[in-house]
Each structure stands twice: as C-alpha cells, then as structure tokens.
Design an enzyme around this catalytic site. Structure first.
Site, PDB file in Angstrom:
ATOM      1  N   GLY A 104       5.494 -15.137  -1.169  1.00  0.00           N
ATOM      2  CA  GLY A 104       5.014 -14.087  -1.212  1.00  0.00           C
ATOM      3  C   GLY A 104       3.946 -13.950  -1.699  1.00  0.00           C
ATOM      4  N   SER A 105       3.354 -14.429  -2.473  1.00  0.00           N
ATOM      5  CA  SER A 105       0.879 -14.196  -2.008  1.00  0.00           C
ATOM      6  C   SER A 105       0.764 -15.076  -1.261  1.00  0.00           C
ATOM      7  CB  SER A 105       0.576 -14.332  -3.723  1.00  0.00           C
ATOM      8  OG  SER A 105       1.239 -13.048  -4.434  1.00  0.00           O
TER       9      SER A 105
ATOM     10  N   SER B 142      10.009  -3.927   6.197  1.00  0.00           N
ATOM     11  CA  SER B 142      10.376  -2.301   7.299  1.00  0.00           C
ATOM     12  C   SER B 142      10.486  -1.508   8.126  1.00  0.00           C
ATOM     13  CB  SER B 142       8.803  -2.054   6.294  1.00  0.00           C
ATOM     14  OG  SER B 142       8.141  -1.605   5.008  1.00  0.00           O
TER      15      SER B 142
ATOM     16  N   GLU C  49       0.677  -5.429   1.202  1.00  0.00           N
ATOM     17  CA  GLU C  49      -0.568  -5.957   1.545  1.00  0.00           C
ATOM     18  C   GLU C  49      -1.407  -6.402   0.776  1.00  0.00           C
ATOM     19  OE1 GLU C  49       0.649  -6.262   4.535  1.00  0.00           O
ATOM     20  OE2 GLU C  49       1.927  -4.840   4.671  1.00  0.00           O
TER      21      GLU C  49
END
Length: 425
Positions: free
Chosen positions: A156-157, A183, A419
């Site tokens: 993720g990060s 998305s 984001e």
C-alpha cells in the site's frame, strides 16, 4: 477567549445571511474571467446532471457512464491532456477548479473522473506518438474509460515493493500478479499497470497499458464500500497475461518514475541521483522521494474534498436557518453560529492552499512537492471535519439517506486514505 469570540461573532453574523455565506466562501474569488467561465460550466453541469442523481447512483451502485460522457463533451475527459489528441490542454490550477466544481454534484463520480484524467495524462506525457494517438482520443471523449493499477494486496504505502511480474518473452511481456482497490476495475477499458520487469526496488518497475479483453486479465468481486459507490472497485488479476512490448510507456525501469509523477499530479524530479550514481535513481533516494510523495501529494482528492465541503457548508447554513428549536431558528444559537464560521474559515484556508500548490506544480517550482503535500494533508483533513460537522448540525436528520450531507461524509472519508495518506498502512 474574548480575542477569539469577536472575529467569530463577526464572521457568524455575515455567514448566516444567504448572500453573505455565498460571498465569503465564493470559489470564484481570485480567478480570471476565463477560469470563472469554465468553473460556471462545471458547476451548472454538477447541479443539473449530477446532483439530482447522486443518491440513486450511491444506493444502486450505478457507474454513470453516459453522464461522464456528457462531461467529456465539455472537455472534462482529458482536462490537462494536450489538444492534439483530444485533450483540453488546461493547467493544473484549471483542473483543480473544475474538479472542485464537479464534486459539489457528486464527489464519488468526480473522484473517478480525476483518476481517469490522470491515466490519460500519463499516456499523453510518457507514451510514444503512436501510443498517444491510439489511446488518448477515446479516453478524452470517454468513449473508453481508464483505471490506474499500482496498489497491491501486500503493498500500500510501500508501493515500491510491488510484486506483479512482467517477464519478457520476445516482443511481449507475460504478467502475473494482482492489484487491489482499483477504481473502475472490471467496468473500464484501459488499465495503466505498474509491474516488475527487473529486480527488487523502484528501478525494476515498468509501466504497461492493458486493454480489457486481453487473455489472462480478470477481475475480483465488486467490493462493498462505505462510500464512492458510483464507481466500482475490484481487484485486477493477471494470470499469464500477454501484453505487447509496444504497450510499455517509456523505457524499462521508468515505471516507478511514471507512477510517482502520476500520483504527484505533476512534476517531481526524483532522477537526480547522488554522488555515487550520478544521473541514476538510487534505491535510498527513490524510497525517500516516493514516501514523501505518498505522504499527501496528490491534488485531485484535495480538490474533490473542497467541492464536498463547500456543498456541506451551504447545506448546514440552510438547515440552521429552517430548523427551529425552543421557538426560534437554530441559526440564532451562538454556538452553532461560531461552528459555521469555523467551517467556512477552514474551507477558504484549504482552498487557498490547494490553489497555491496547483500553481507551484504548474510552474515547476522547487517548493511544489512540499506545497502539494501540505495542501493534500490539510485539505482532506479539514474538509472531512467540515462535512462531519455539517452532518452533526443536521442532528438525526443528517443520519438519514434522504439528506445529502451523509453521502458527502461517506464519499469524502476515503480521500484521507488514498493517493497519499498521512500515515503508512
């Protein structure tokens, strides 16, 4: 606290007049005439084409393809893509203004449109002339839709640790792996994918473009989310998925740089290297730069947050004026007056930060990275607080789906996570 009460009292008195609140938080303040014109176009589109359907799209989880294509006819499908491939060629500040305006109608749909715009910009910026003319026109018209594929179940990060592999086989790559929380996944047509063509670390990452229908490309179940329900979210899965080398953006090993510039929403120079490897992207430099970028550095979520917060301030003001308790409107309650004044103050401050960062980004200034980080962090936090407080001012009504304020709260919450989040997860 008398020093604090006086300005709050003045602000509250002005805000509770309908014209007063409109002028105090006016999103057109400081804009050029041209910017005011396309802002008005976006606001009108949001009010007429998005807001009336926002609740239905959320409840029924509708991906409003035709509405977005109408938006594309106004130039909102490739806002900062070059005009020669169908884009509008506008600036980062112009883009922020448009996303903020559209978000007043439906934050979830606008957030997807910002991702789509980013994908089109990445192909326009890093693709060859052949790739630009093959993909961008249909993306700018929104005849086709795009998804950005970076996040994985285990990264993720720490995006530089991605594991999706792309093994070279002649004139093709064979992809294996999966992406998470994508998305538009499954409903969109074009996928901008970060994959590993080399060794571990950021220098082993490349960027390829896949099209829906490619053998070996499949999708997970549609995720059930708290908000952002007008855009589907799925895992994107690659099982011996064959992609032409001609679909790679840039050279092998440039994918990390491309990914970061996409997330930045513009120019961040990470390729300077150090005294040991001049001109190359070292692992340490890249990791520090990338984590700095992910720590609140993408402007579209901040811009979308501004639109939601603006709408919620107006909704709160209207509710306080109409709702009566103890024989008088809630607007007469000084505590609520002060609360509304603080909400409006945070909104204006957040907007100024976002627009200042957008200008710095467009101009390529050295302080752009810091300013964008500050803007993303402050705006997404401040705007969620505004929306949440607006819900609180509605009392029990704010918790009903008949009232739009609850949807803004649900849709905006994820902007503090995606984001570039303020913490690593």
């Amino acid at each position: 606290m008398a020093w604090r009460a006086a300005p709050l009292r003045t602000a509250a008195a002005q805000l509770l007049r309908s014209r007063g609140i409109a002028s105090c938080i006016d999103p057109s303040a400081g804009l050029t005439e041209e910017q005011k014109e396309f802002q008005k176009v976006a606001l009108d589109f949001a009010a007429k084409e998005m807001a009336p359907h926002m609740a239905e799209w959320d409840e029924k989880e509708i991906f409003p393809v035709e509405t977005m294509r109408k938006a594309a006819q106004l130039g909102f499908g490739g806002i900062y893509v070059k005009p020669d491939v169908g884009g509008s060629g506008l600036s980062r500040l112009d883009t922020s203004i448009i996303f903020e305006a559209l978000s007043t109608g439906c934050t979830s749909t606008t957030a997807y449109m910002s991702i789509h715009n980013m994908c089109a910009w990445m192909i326009d910026t890093f693709g060859s002339e052949e790739q630009r003319h093959r993909f961008c026109p249909s993306l700018c018209s929104m005849e086709r839709f795009a998804s950005y594929c970076l996040t994985e179940p285990g990264s993720g990060s720490d995006a530089a640790s991605l594991l999706t592999s792309a093994k070279r086989k002649g004139d093709t790559y064979v992809l294996n792996g999966s992406k998470a929380f994508i998305s538009g996944g499954g409903d969109t047509d074009v996928y901008v994918v970060m994959c590993r063509t080399g060794g571990l670390g950021p220098k082993g990452i490349s960027c390829v473009v896949l099209e829906k229908g490619t053998p070996g490309l499949s999708f997970g179940k549609k995720e059930k989310k708290v908000g952002w329900n007008s855009q589907p979210t799925r895992a994107v899965i690659f099982e011996d998925c064959v992609v032409p080398v001609g679909n790679r953006l840039g050279a092998e090993g440039q994918g990390f740089n491309i990914a970061m510039k996409g997330l930045n929403g513009g120019r961040i120079n990470i390729g300077k290297g150090d005294s040991r490897e001049k001109g190359e992207l070292t692992l340490l430099t890249a990791c520090i730069s990338f984590m700095f970028t992910l720590y609140s550095h993408f402007l579209p979520p901040a811009s979308c947050s501004l639109g939601a917060a603006h709408a919620c301030v107006l909704l709160a003001q209207e509710h306080l004026t109409v709702r009566k308790q103890f024989g008088e409107p809630l607007a007469n309650n000084q505590y609520l007056q002060f609360g509304l004044a603080e909400m409006a103050t945070r909104l204006v401050a957040a907007r100024l930060m976002v627009r200042n960062a957008a200008r710095a980004l467009q101009e390529g200034r050295e302080d752009a990275a810091v300013l964008c980080s500050m803007a993303k962090l402050f705006a997404t936090d401040a705007c969620f607080e505004i929306c949440n407080q607006a819900l609180q001012m509605h009392g029990g009504y704010g918790y009903l789906k008949d009232y739009a304020v609850q949807q803004f709260v649900r849709d905006i919450r994820v902007h503090q996570i995606l984001e570039g989040k303020g913490r690593c997860y």
